[in-house]
Design a protein around this motif. Sequence first.
Motif, PDB file in Angstrom:
ATOM      1  N   ARG A 184       0.856  -1.178   0.000  1.00  0.00           N
ATOM      2  CA  ARG A 184       0.000   0.000   0.000  1.00  0.00           C
ATOM      3  C   ARG A 184       0.896   1.233   0.000  1.00  0.00           C
ATOM      4  NH1 ARG A 184      -4.242   1.237   4.777  1.00  0.00           N
ATOM      5  NH2 ARG A 184      -2.457   2.224   5.775  1.00  0.00           N
ATOM      6  N   PRO A 185       0.772   2.072  -1.036  1.00  0.00           N
ATOM      7  CA  PRO A 185       1.592   3.284  -1.060  1.00  0.00           C
ATOM      8  C   PRO A 185       1.065   4.317  -0.044  1.00  0.00           C
ATOM      9  CG  PRO A 185       0.141   3.232  -2.963  1.00  0.00           C
ATOM     10  CD  PRO A 185      -0.036   1.928  -2.235  1.00  0.00           C
ATOM     11  N   SER A 186       1.933   5.220   0.403  1.00  0.00           N
ATOM     12  CA  SER A 186       1.535   6.276   1.328  1.00  0.00           C
ATOM     13  C   SER A 186       0.739   7.332   0.573  1.00  0.00           C
ATOM     14  CB  SER A 186       2.768   6.949   1.934  1.00  0.00           C
ATOM     15  OG  SER A 186       3.530   6.025   2.654  1.00  0.00           O
ATOM     16  N   MET A 187      -0.384   7.744   1.166  1.00  0.00           N
ATOM     17  CA  MET A 187      -1.166   8.850   0.581  1.00  0.00           C
ATOM     18  C   MET A 187      -0.612  10.140   1.197  1.00  0.00           C
ATOM     19  SD  MET A 187      -4.989   7.235   0.641  1.00  0.00           S
ATOM     20  CE  MET A 187      -5.740   8.369  -0.504  1.00  0.00           C
ATOM     21  N   VAL A 188      -0.130  11.045   0.345  1.00  0.00           N
ATOM     22  CA  VAL A 188       0.613  12.192   0.861  1.00  0.00           C
ATOM     23  C   VAL A 188       0.201  13.514   0.201  1.00  0.00           C
ATOM     24  CG1 VAL A 188       2.647  10.798   1.406  1.00  0.00           C
ATOM     25  CG2 VAL A 188       2.448  11.816  -0.849  1.00  0.00           C
ATOM     26  N   LYS A 189       0.562  14.609   0.915  1.00  0.00           N
ATOM     27  CA  LYS A 189       0.515  15.960   0.350  1.00  0.00           C
ATOM     28  C   LYS A 189       1.926  16.283  -0.075  1.00  0.00           C
ATOM     29  CE  LYS A 189      -2.907  18.342   3.186  1.00  0.00           C
ATOM     30  NZ  LYS A 189      -3.081  19.450   4.162  1.00  0.00           N
ATOM     31  N   VAL A 190       2.051  16.948  -1.238  1.00  0.00           N
ATOM     32  CA  VAL A 190       3.368  17.260  -1.775  1.00  0.00           C
ATOM     33  C   VAL A 190       3.486  18.768  -1.960  1.00  0.00           C
ATOM     34  CG1 VAL A 190       4.963  16.834  -3.699  1.00  0.00           C
ATOM     35  CG2 VAL A 190       3.417  15.043  -2.982  1.00  0.00           C
ATOM     36  N   ALA A 191       4.674  19.319  -1.669  1.00  0.00           N
ATOM     37  CA  ALA A 191       4.926  20.758  -1.839  1.00  0.00           C
ATOM     38  C   ALA A 191       5.076  21.050  -3.324  1.00  0.00           C
ATOM     39  CB  ALA A 191       6.192  21.168  -1.084  1.00  0.00           C
ATOM     40  N   GLU A 192       4.491  22.194  -3.763  1.00  0.00           N
ATOM     41  CA  GLU A 192       4.594  22.620  -5.165  1.00  0.00           C
ATOM     42  C   GLU A 192       5.942  23.218  -5.445  1.00  0.00           C
ATOM     43  OE1 GLU A 192       1.360  25.318  -5.918  1.00  0.00           O
ATOM     44  OE2 GLU A 192      -0.024  23.670  -6.182  1.00  0.00           O
TER      45      GLU A 192
END
Length: 192
Positions: A184-192
């Motif tokens: 299961r991959p990590s669900m993440v927020k990514v910086a622009e």
Amino acid sequence: MTKQTEADAKEELREEQAEAQQKEDEAEEAENGAEAEAESSEETAGAPKENKEEEEELQTRYLRLAADFQNYKRRFEKEKSDIYARANEKIVTELLDVIDNFERALAAGSDCGGNGFVEGMEMIFKQFKGVLEKSGLKEIQAEGEPFDPNFHHAVLMEADSEKESGTVTEVLQKGYLLNDRVIRPSMVKVAE
């Protein structure tokens, strides 16, 4: 000549003819036997070559069969271990939801105050995670790491001046590896 002597003479003549015929037959048999013996000796002279070639061919076939069997055994063992790994993967994948719910419950329980119930739940949770880690489960470290599509699933992008572009800023759902394979991959927020 009398009839008796004439009959005896005829009898002797027949016996002599029979003996002559018998000697001819014996001579012919001896000649045939000598020819047959000569032929069989020629065949046996060629037979060792044929036997040796046949023996080498059989030895080669035996070695190939033995190698094929060894390959079969290796392939069977690999398939068997893959089946066990896949079986574990399915169970662990289903248990990941249980881990997520445990973490949420512990986070909510710690906000209410640290009573004995929360401490007991934390101990059970640690034990549960320990058993899964012994089975090969590892958490994917994501926060602060560069985004990797092999391990992370980007759900949101946010402007963050403190973090470098393409860096994971927050983990929304933890990702896991089982025996170094992403389940299961990590669900993440990514910086622009």
